[in-house]
Design a protein around this motif. Structure first.
Motif, PDB file in Angstrom:
ATOM      1  N   THR A 149       0.805  -1.210   0.000  1.00  0.00           N
ATOM      2  CA  THR A 149       0.000   0.000   0.000  1.00  0.00           C
ATOM      3  C   THR A 149       0.846   1.271   0.000  1.00  0.00           C
ATOM      4  N   SER A 152       5.290   3.351  -4.260  1.00  0.00           N
ATOM      5  CA  SER A 152       4.916   4.039  -5.493  1.00  0.00           C
ATOM      6  C   SER A 152       5.171   3.106  -6.665  1.00  0.00           C
ATOM      7  N   ASN A 153       4.624   3.439  -7.810  1.00  0.00           N
ATOM      8  CA  ASN A 153       4.729   2.557  -8.966  1.00  0.00           C
ATOM      9  C   ASN A 153       5.660   3.146 -10.019  1.00  0.00           C
ATOM     10  N   ARG A 159       1.932  -0.666 -12.552  1.00  0.00           N
ATOM     11  CA  ARG A 159       0.998   0.051 -11.681  1.00  0.00           C
ATOM     12  C   ARG A 159      -0.372  -0.600 -11.695  1.00  0.00           C
ATOM     13  N   LYS A 160      -0.881  -0.944 -12.855  1.00  0.00           N
ATOM     14  CA  LYS A 160      -2.204  -1.539 -12.968  1.00  0.00           C
ATOM     15  C   LYS A 160      -2.268  -2.888 -12.259  1.00  0.00           C
ATOM     16  N   LYS A 162      -0.158  -4.167  -9.998  1.00  0.00           N
ATOM     17  CA  LYS A 162       0.123  -4.059  -8.561  1.00  0.00           C
ATOM     18  C   LYS A 162      -1.109  -3.600  -7.791  1.00  0.00           C
ATOM     19  N   ASN A 163      -1.848  -2.657  -8.342  1.00  0.00           N
ATOM     20  CA  ASN A 163      -3.048  -2.173  -7.653  1.00  0.00           C
ATOM     21  C   ASN A 163      -4.081  -3.285  -7.508  1.00  0.00           C
ATOM     22  N   ILE A 164      -4.253  -4.081  -8.574  1.00  0.00           N
ATOM     23  CA  ILE A 164      -5.204  -5.193  -8.506  1.00  0.00           C
ATOM     24  C   ILE A 164      -4.749  -6.209  -7.465  1.00  0.00           C
ATOM     25  N   LYS A 166      -2.789  -5.773  -4.950  1.00  0.00           N
ATOM     26  CA  LYS A 166      -2.816  -5.186  -3.613  1.00  0.00           C
ATOM     27  C   LYS A 166      -4.198  -5.335  -2.980  1.00  0.00           C
ATOM     28  N   TYR A 167      -5.232  -4.989  -3.717  1.00  0.00           N
ATOM     29  CA  TYR A 167      -6.584  -5.046  -3.157  1.00  0.00           C
ATOM     30  C   TYR A 167      -7.046  -6.480  -2.940  1.00  0.00           C
ATOM     31  N   PHE A 209       2.496  -9.658  -7.182  1.00  0.00           N
ATOM     32  CA  PHE A 209       2.844  -8.258  -6.915  1.00  0.00           C
ATOM     33  C   PHE A 209       4.342  -8.037  -7.094  1.00  0.00           C
ATOM     34  N   GLN A 212       6.106  -7.948 -10.558  1.00  0.00           N
ATOM     35  CA  GLN A 212       6.015  -6.765 -11.416  1.00  0.00           C
ATOM     36  C   GLN A 212       7.352  -6.040 -11.540  1.00  0.00           C
TER      37      GLN A 212
END
Length: 233
Positions: A149, A152-153, A159-160, A162-164, A166-167, A209, A212
């Motif tokens: 969390t 930074s990306n 980024r795309k 990692k965000n998926i 992460k959640y 994650f 990436q």
């Protein structure tokens, strides 16, 4: 250091050895992924009854991660080998994010503790020392989640994904906690299976994650240089 030999991922002469980072990223991620899949499948095939049983004595269909990778042979040895080999490059990747992407010292330390605690919980089983195993497990979950969390990306594709990841990872941790206590409080059939499945998703999203880095450093190579040869040239 950026590579000037992208056409040749592995280059070697008497002065330098060059290794493509993308190849290294695949190697790093394939070890825990392959080890995890092997341990779960082997446990289901050859240790099903004992690996899925709990104090509740109700029906379950999947072993927990601790049972699959840490309780039986040869699973625990395969898992330890995979984690041991992949750990040194993970420290290097953490330093690359710190020095190239300019992650904060806080995130850098989180990454170091995450890898170190993974080693700890892998080599110290809950049956050998439950307190240390639990401490390392807690550190791994906390530092991994906070690191996801806080980081930074670097690249857009990274980024795309990692965000998926992460959640999904955070939701899976919450579900694992819920199913764990629901199983222990009510001893309902199949709940421990849902707990184990949530654990699996936590592990797989963590691996995805960190993979990436493949995209973040796709234009970088690792170069080993013989400094004495360079000084004499």
């Amino acid at each position: 250091m950026k590579s000037t030999r992208r056409y040749k991922p592995l280059y070697k002469d008497d002065k330098t050895v060059l290794l493509s980072f993308t190849n290294l990223a695949i190697f790093i991620s394939s070890l825990p992924l392959g080890g995890f899949i092997f341990c779960v499948i082997w446990s289901l095939l050859f240790n099903f009854t004992e690996s899925t049983s709990t104090h509740c004595h109700v029906t379950n269909y999947l072993p927990s991660i601790s049972a699959a990778v840490g309780s039986y042979s040869p699973q625990k040895y395969i898992w330890r080998i995979c984690i041991a080999i992949h750990s040194a490059p993970r420290y290097l990747v953490a330093y690359m994010y710190y020095s190239i992407v300019h992650y904060s010292l806080f995130i850098f330390m989180l990454n170091l503790v995450e890898v170190s605690s993974l080693i700890g919980l892998t080599f110290i089983s809950s049956t050998e020392n439950h307190t240390l195993h639990a401490l390392n497990f807690a550190l791994f979950i906390i530092t991994g989640s906070v690191g996801m969390t806080s980081a930074s990306n670097f690249s857009y594709k990274s980024r795309k994904i990692k965000n998926i990841m992460k959640y999904i990872n955070l939701i899976s941790i919450g579900l694992a906690i819920f199913f764990y206590y629901k199983h222990n409080w009510f001893c309902e059939p199949g709940i421990y299976t849902l707990f184990a499945l949530s654990e699996y998703v936590v592990v797989l999203t963590n691996i995805a994650f960190h993979f990436q880095a493949y995209h973040d450093f796709k234009d970088y190579d690792i170069i080993l240089i013989n400094r004495l040869s360079l000084a004499q040239s």
